[in-house]
Design an enzyme around this catalytic site. Structure first.
Site, short mmCIF file in Angstrom:
data_model
loop_
_atom_site.label_atom_id
_atom_site.label_comp_id
_atom_site.label_asym_id
_atom_site.label_seq_id
_atom_site.Cartn_x
_atom_site.Cartn_y
_atom_site.Cartn_z
N HIS A 60 -8.93 -2.18 -32.86
CA HIS A 60 -10.10 -2.41 -33.71
C HIS A 60 -11.07 -1.24 -33.61
O HIS A 60 -10.94 -0.37 -32.74
CB HIS A 60 -10.82 -3.70 -33.32
CG HIS A 60 -10.18 -4.94 -33.83
ND1 HIS A 60 -9.20 -5.61 -33.13
CD2 HIS A 60 -10.35 -5.63 -34.99
CE1 HIS A 60 -8.81 -6.67 -33.83
NE2 HIS A 60 -9.50 -6.70 -34.96
N LYS A 118 -16.55 -3.21 -32.10
CA LYS A 118 -16.15 -4.59 -31.79
C LYS A 118 -16.56 -4.94 -30.36
O LYS A 118 -16.32 -4.17 -29.43
CB LYS A 118 -14.65 -4.79 -31.98
CG LYS A 118 -14.23 -6.26 -31.85
CD LYS A 118 -12.86 -6.50 -32.44
CE LYS A 118 -12.45 -7.97 -32.31
NZ LYS A 118 -13.38 -8.86 -33.04
#
Length: 256
Positions: free
Chosen positions: A144, A148
């Site tokens: 990600h 995040k």
């Protein structure tokens, strides 16, 4: 069941996903009834609290923060407003609040609203049931963007839960993550997790089952966060007419 005239509110309407939801509600056939935001302006359809928004809604879509989940669960249950929840990183107490709310209102709770991820999760459960842990090692890799805040991702944990369900074991006691140093041999019944963070990667998840003679892997890549908004609006429209209870995207897609 008709989806016409479903009044949809968006918690966190000015956030990254909230802005996409604003567009998708209208194009998807719902009625945007407003949203919540910390910077809400007076006399607009954007409110500072969910208490103010809820009476205008049939359904609220919520991709805000784990810290708000218990409060939102109570507000929506008291208001009788259905809830599409996409917030991840929830504690045991948060999840209990979601289950309690689902005793009074219909709730769709999913870590990921992509139809593709939903199918990968379902297939992972089926593969885990067919491929015994004694010979097939289950591993999950997720990537990600650098912003995040939770790891492993909610989607990775949902895939891991599907693997655990397929093998009839408890996920929490079989997770292996953060491997470093002299770890010793891999546990045969472990479910491994690896996490990568960097740049602006929207999301990538791979679940693999590896034996001494073969490897089977499923990979899902998200190219645009809009897929989450599209799926969440689909879930919101589906909730009209549903009885109180806790649902997931497999229910929304008619897979059960």
């Amino acid at each position: 069941m008709t989806t016409q005239g479903v009044r949809i509110g968006i918690a966190g309407i000015n956030g990254r996903v909230g802005r996409l939801l604003r567009e998708e509600v209208t194009t998807g056939g719902g009625i945007l009834s407003g949203g919540t935001a910390r910077d809400a302006a007076p006399a607009s359809d954007v409110f500072a609290t969910l208490d103010a928004l809820a009476p205008r809604c049939d359904v609220v879509i919520d991709f805000t923060h784990a810290a708000t989940v218990r409060t939102h669960a109570d507000i929506l249950a008291r208001a009788g407003v259905a809830w599409v929840l996409g917030t991840t990183g929830l504690s045991a107490a948060d999840l209990e609040a979601v289950r309690t709310a689902a005793g009074r209102i219909p709730v769709v709770h999913a870590a990921n609203y992509s139809p593709g991820v939903t199918l990968v999760t379902r297939l992972a459960r089926q593969m885990a049931a067919a491929l015994p842990s004694a010979t097939y090692d289950a591993e999950i890799l997720e990537m990600h963007h650098r912003q995040k805040v939770d790891a492993p991702s909610g989607t990775a944990l949902a895939i891991g839960q599907a693997v655990a369900d397929g093998r009839g074991i408890d996920l929490a006691s079989h997770i292996e993550d953060g491997r470093t140093g002299h770890t010793g041999p891999r546990r045969a019944d472990a479910i491994g997790f690896a996490v990568l963070r960097g740049g602006q990667i929207v999301g990538e998840h791979t679940v693999s089952f590896t034996s001494a003679t073969e490897q089977i892997a499923l990979t899902h890549r998200s190219f645009d966060r809009r897929i989450y908004a599209t799926g969440a609006v689909r879930a919101a429209l589906w909730l009209r007419g549903q009885a109180s209870g806790l649902y997931d995207m497999e229910d929304v897609l008619g897979l059960d």
